[in-house]
Design a protein around this motif. Structure first.
Motif, PDB file in Angstrom:
ATOM      1  N   ARG A 119       0.074  -0.602 -23.805  1.00 39.86           N
ATOM      2  CA  ARG A 119      -0.972   0.019 -22.979  1.00 39.86           C
ATOM      3  C   ARG A 119      -1.168   1.438 -23.474  1.00 39.86           C
ATOM      4  NH1 ARG A 119      -1.804  -1.021 -17.663  1.00 39.86           N
ATOM      5  NH2 ARG A 119      -2.116   1.145 -17.163  1.00 39.86           N
ATOM      6  N   LYS A 122       5.236  -8.239 -19.756  1.00 35.92           N
ATOM      7  CA  LYS A 122       4.726  -6.868 -19.637  1.00 35.92           C
ATOM      8  C   LYS A 122       5.879  -6.015 -19.124  1.00 35.92           C
ATOM      9  CE  LYS A 122       1.299  -4.143 -16.994  1.00 35.92           C
ATOM     10  NZ  LYS A 122       0.155  -4.272 -16.026  1.00 35.92           N
ATOM     11  N   TRP A 126       6.045   3.495  -5.788  1.00 37.96           N
ATOM     12  CA  TRP A 126       6.479   2.679  -4.643  1.00 37.96           C
ATOM     13  C   TRP A 126       6.954   3.576  -3.492  1.00 37.96           C
ATOM     14  CZ3 TRP A 126       8.541   1.705  -9.622  1.00 37.96           C
ATOM     15  CH2 TRP A 126       7.906   0.660 -10.309  1.00 37.96           C
ATOM     16  N   ASP A 165      -3.851   3.570 -15.526  1.00 39.56           N
ATOM     17  CA  ASP A 165      -4.417   2.377 -14.894  1.00 39.56           C
ATOM     18  C   ASP A 165      -5.908   2.535 -14.637  1.00 39.56           C
ATOM     19  OD1 ASP A 165      -1.759   1.746 -14.820  1.00 39.56           O
ATOM     20  OD2 ASP A 165      -1.754   1.124 -12.721  1.00 39.56           O
ATOM     21  N   TYR A 196       8.363   8.740  -9.955  1.00 37.33           N
ATOM     22  CA  TYR A 196       8.015   8.420  -8.570  1.00 37.33           C
ATOM     23  C   TYR A 196       6.955   7.327  -8.519  1.00 37.33           C
ATOM     24  CZ  TYR A 196      10.387  12.820  -7.634  1.00 37.33           C
ATOM     25  OH  TYR A 196      11.324  13.818  -7.566  1.00 37.33           O
ATOM     26  N   ARG A 241       4.102  14.004 -10.973  1.00 33.51           N
ATOM     27  CA  ARG A 241       3.206  13.240 -11.845  1.00 33.51           C
ATOM     28  C   ARG A 241       3.563  13.491 -13.313  1.00 33.51           C
ATOM     29  NH1 ARG A 241       1.631   9.380 -11.198  1.00 33.51           N
ATOM     30  NH2 ARG A 241       0.097   9.687 -12.842  1.00 33.51           N
ATOM     31  N   ASP A 277       7.335  -2.582 -18.068  1.00 36.55           N
ATOM     32  CA  ASP A 277       6.682  -1.395 -17.519  1.00 36.55           C
ATOM     33  C   ASP A 277       7.697  -0.283 -17.213  1.00 36.55           C
ATOM     34  OD1 ASP A 277       4.580   0.097 -16.600  1.00 36.55           O
ATOM     35  OD2 ASP A 277       3.979  -1.313 -15.035  1.00 36.55           O
ATOM     36  N   PHE A 278       7.186   0.937 -17.075  1.00 39.90           N
ATOM     37  CA  PHE A 278       8.009   2.109 -16.738  1.00 39.90           C
ATOM     38  C   PHE A 278       9.154   2.289 -17.740  1.00 39.90           C
ATOM     39  CE2 PHE A 278       5.756   0.990 -12.939  1.00 39.90           C
ATOM     40  CZ  PHE A 278       5.439   2.191 -12.363  1.00 39.90           C
ATOM     41  N   TRP A 336       0.612   6.306 -20.305  1.00 43.55           N
ATOM     42  CA  TRP A 336      -0.280   6.881 -19.290  1.00 43.55           C
ATOM     43  C   TRP A 336      -0.682   8.310 -19.594  1.00 43.55           C
ATOM     44  CZ3 TRP A 336       4.351   5.144 -16.037  1.00 43.55           C
ATOM     45  CH2 TRP A 336       4.311   3.751 -15.847  1.00 43.55           C
ATOM     46  N   THR A 382       6.497  11.458 -14.454  1.00 44.64           N
ATOM     47  CA  THR A 382       6.217  10.027 -14.610  1.00 44.64           C
ATOM     48  C   THR A 382       5.284   9.750 -15.781  1.00 44.64           C
ATOM     49  OG1 THR A 382       6.421   9.805 -12.208  1.00 44.64           O
ATOM     50  CG2 THR A 382       5.400   7.964 -13.380  1.00 44.64           C
ATOM     51  N   ALA A 383       4.312  10.601 -15.955  1.00 47.17           N
ATOM     52  CA  ALA A 383       3.210  10.230 -16.845  1.00 47.17           C
ATOM     53  C   ALA A 383       3.069  11.098 -18.094  1.00 47.17           C
ATOM     54  CB  ALA A 383       1.894  10.208 -16.056  1.00 47.17           C
ATOM     55  N   TRP A 440      -2.667  -7.905 -11.403  1.00 44.96           N
ATOM     56  CA  TRP A 440      -2.533  -6.612 -10.739  1.00 44.96           C
ATOM     57  C   TRP A 440      -3.813  -6.078 -10.094  1.00 44.96           C
ATOM     58  CZ3 TRP A 440       1.104  -4.189  -8.421  1.00 44.96           C
ATOM     59  CH2 TRP A 440       0.958  -2.841  -8.080  1.00 44.96           C
ATOM     60  N   TYR A 441      -4.913  -6.073 -10.837  1.00 46.36           N
ATOM     61  CA  TYR A 441      -6.102  -5.331 -10.383  1.00 46.36           C
ATOM     62  C   TYR A 441      -6.972  -6.117  -9.408  1.00 46.36           C
ATOM     63  CZ  TYR A 441      -4.247  -2.293 -13.905  1.00 46.36           C
ATOM     64  OH  TYR A 441      -3.407  -1.495 -14.620  1.00 46.36           O
ATOM     65  N   ASP A 467       1.931  -9.930 -12.209  1.00 44.18           N
ATOM     66  CA  ASP A 467       2.337  -8.527 -12.264  1.00 44.18           C
ATOM     67  C   ASP A 467       3.332  -8.247 -11.131  1.00 44.18           C
ATOM     68  OD1 ASP A 467       1.924  -5.418 -12.502  1.00 44.18           O
ATOM     69  OD2 ASP A 467       0.727  -6.261 -14.127  1.00 44.18           O
ATOM     70  N   ASP A 468       3.562  -6.991 -10.868  1.00 38.55           N
ATOM     71  CA  ASP A 468       4.469  -6.520  -9.812  1.00 38.55           C
ATOM     72  C   ASP A 468       4.186  -7.271  -8.495  1.00 38.55           C
ATOM     73  OD1 ASP A 468       6.178  -4.965  -8.323  1.00 38.55           O
ATOM     74  OD2 ASP A 468       5.058  -3.095  -8.589  1.00 38.55           O
TER      75      ASP A 468
END
Ligand code: 9PG
Length: 489
Positions: free
Chosen positions: A367, A309, A275, A371, A273, A76, A311-312, A55, A79-80, A173-174, A203-204
């Motif tokens: 990825r 997939k 959810w 997003d 961070y 942010r 993630d995180f 990301w 996380t990113a 997801w989208y 996805d989630d």
């Protein structure tokens, strides 16, 4: 230590390093591990900044502009991007950086291994540092694409690369976000009909909690039933998981807190961070976590999923107190190697929120941007190039096309729907072209949301096998069409 001049084309530049450079071609050198400084005469030229995880921001900025980074939010940043090595007032990025010389040429400095390498530039220097020594450096001058290609080839030699292809992916997801259920999945899969998708990826939204990887109440028949339904319809079943993190109120975090990476205060480290709150990271150097991961992935593959997939994942590469005193990027790589060993070579692994270099040779696809969303600009977060939105996703992804020799590069989904989308036709088309250029085609549009014409466009795009070549930094030829993405940068 070494201190002397290095010849890069017509430039003879002072170099300071922990050892002598070794020439490996015209205007290319290997430099021993350690700190590197090259003095240059190019002033406030453009600098290429490479983000740490999927990301994180990547792109070119002039050195007299503000650095490309995440502003105004430590949360942010954690996380990113690589928060630990962030330089608020200076231009720097992860693993590799480059400065523009003019006439399409660059000078690139890139690490050939792990250890959280950092590369930055000022109006007089190009510099590299490592948290942990080990990786050599590559320093080269030449035409932009050729130099990046050569760097990627060297990385592939040392870290490995994978050639497996995902094919065309439908991802939940989208469109549905966390609102998926087995009923909705069944309807959506039926709606795909004979569209040429290879993978249908949930996805989630299927799990009990992030950390507790069992079906929730919306999947009463269990995950094997849904995987079976997808497979019976002729698609490879795909599933999203975030196996290296746990939410504070998950059963995992509440009953097995001794398996979490700890922060300086002895409490579980806050790894990021999402959810609506913080989440923790699993200590993958702990034997119990390794056992847990083996069991988890044996179970998921046993359900019938063949495309995962993950993630995180960067949370497994943050600094914190772990059982074993290994560098954070080495701990991460050991963890994903264990996952690969457990699932075998036939399961496609797509990394999301992964650190780039440490994922090479293990993930099949990665990825390479934040997003996407069905709108262009993220007006809510103007200082954050990682905010969701089509523009940020496009900008980050297009600056990472050079990573393609290492793994498939996923720029995130393309929208074909015009309903429930604020993208104008140029913006929508741009996402299509970027996905074609990066060679990874996916969408989240349920066919029920498409007009017959839109469904036909989607089919044509999925069926087409384009010839793509790069002509300049932002100029590509797609079959007989010349596409200049520079207008959107
Ligand atoms: C599921 C989603 C989707 C999506 C992933 C990821 O930087 N962030 O805080 C951040 C949060 C969420 C996020 C990306 C970045 O979304 O990229 O495709 O799978 O998780 O929850």
């Amino acid at each position: 230590t070494f201190s002397g001049l290095i010849q890069l084309g017509d430039l003879s530049l002072p170099l300071l390093a922990d050892g002598a450079p070794e020439a490996i071609g015209d205007h290319e050198f290997l430099i021993p591990s350690g700190d590197v400084t090259v003095v240059h005469p190019l002033g406030t030229t453009e600098f290429y900044r490479h983000g740490w995880n999927s990301w994180s921001p990547s792109g070119w900025r002039r050195l007299d502009e503000a650095p490309l980074r995440i502003y105004d939010s430590p949360q942010r940043l954690l996380t990113a991007d690589d928060a630990r090595n962030d330089t608020p007032h200076a231009h720097s990025g992860s693993a590799v950086g480059a400065i523009a010389v003019g006439d399409g040429e660059i000078i690139l400095l890139g690490a050939l291994g792990l250890g959280a390498p950092r590369v930055g530039a000022t109006a007089t220097t190009l510099w590299g540092t490592l948290e942990e020594a080990g990786a050599q450096w590559y320093l080269a001058r030449g035409p932009e694409q050729a130099v990046f290609d050569r760097y990627a080839a060297l990385l592939a030699e040392r870290l490995g690369s994978r050639r497996r292809r995902a094919g065309r992916v439908w991802c939940s997801w989208y469109s549905f976000y966390e609102g998926i259920s087995e009923q909705l999945v069944a309807e959506t899969v039926a709606g795909l009909g004979d569209l040429p998708f290879d993978v249908v990826q949930l996805d989630d939204g299927w799990e009990r909690s992030v950390g507790d990887w069992e079906a929730n109440d919306r999947f009463p028949s269990g995950m094997a039933a849904t995987a079976g339904l997808i497979a019976d319809a002729g698609f490879r079943p795909g599933l999203w998981l975030a196996p290296l993190i746990a939410l504070p109120d998950s059963e995992f975090a509440t009953t097995r807190s001794h398996l979490l990476v700890q922060g300086p205060d002895g409490r579980p480290l806050v790894a990021g961070y999402n959810w609506g709150g913080p989440y923790y990271a699993l200590d993958t150097t702990h034997d119990e976590v390794r056992t847990h991961l083996r069991e988890l992935f044996t179970r998921v593959v046993g359900w019938g999923f063949r495309y995962l997939k993950l993630d995180f994942m960067y949370a497994g590469a943050l600094e914190g107190a772990r059982r074993a005193p290994v560098h954070r990027e080495a701990a991460y790589r050991d963890a994903i190697a264990l996952i690969r060993e457990t699932v075998g070579d036939d399961v496609y692994l797509l990394g999301c929120g992964v650190p780039m270099l440490p994922s090479a040779g293990i993930f099949d696809g990665v990825r390479v941007g934040p997003d996407v969303a069905a709108f262009w600009e993220n007006a809510e977060r103007p200082g954050d190039p990682t905010g969701v939105g089509a523009r940020n996703a496009f900008l980050a992804s297009i600056h990472r096309s050079w990573l393609r020799p290492l793994f498939e590069t996923d720029p995130d989904v393309v929208y074909f729907r015009r309903r429930r989308s604020l993208l104008d036709e140029d913006q929508r088309r741009l996402l299509e072209d970027v996905a074609t250029v990066l060679g990874f085609k996916s969408t989240s549009d349920p066919v029920a949301w498409l007009t017959p014409d839109e469904a036909a466009e989607l089919r044509t795009w999925l069926e087409r096998r384009e010839e793509v070549s790069q002509q300049a930094r932002y100029v590509f030829r797609i079959d007989d069409r010349l596409v200049d993405l520079g207008a959107f940068v």
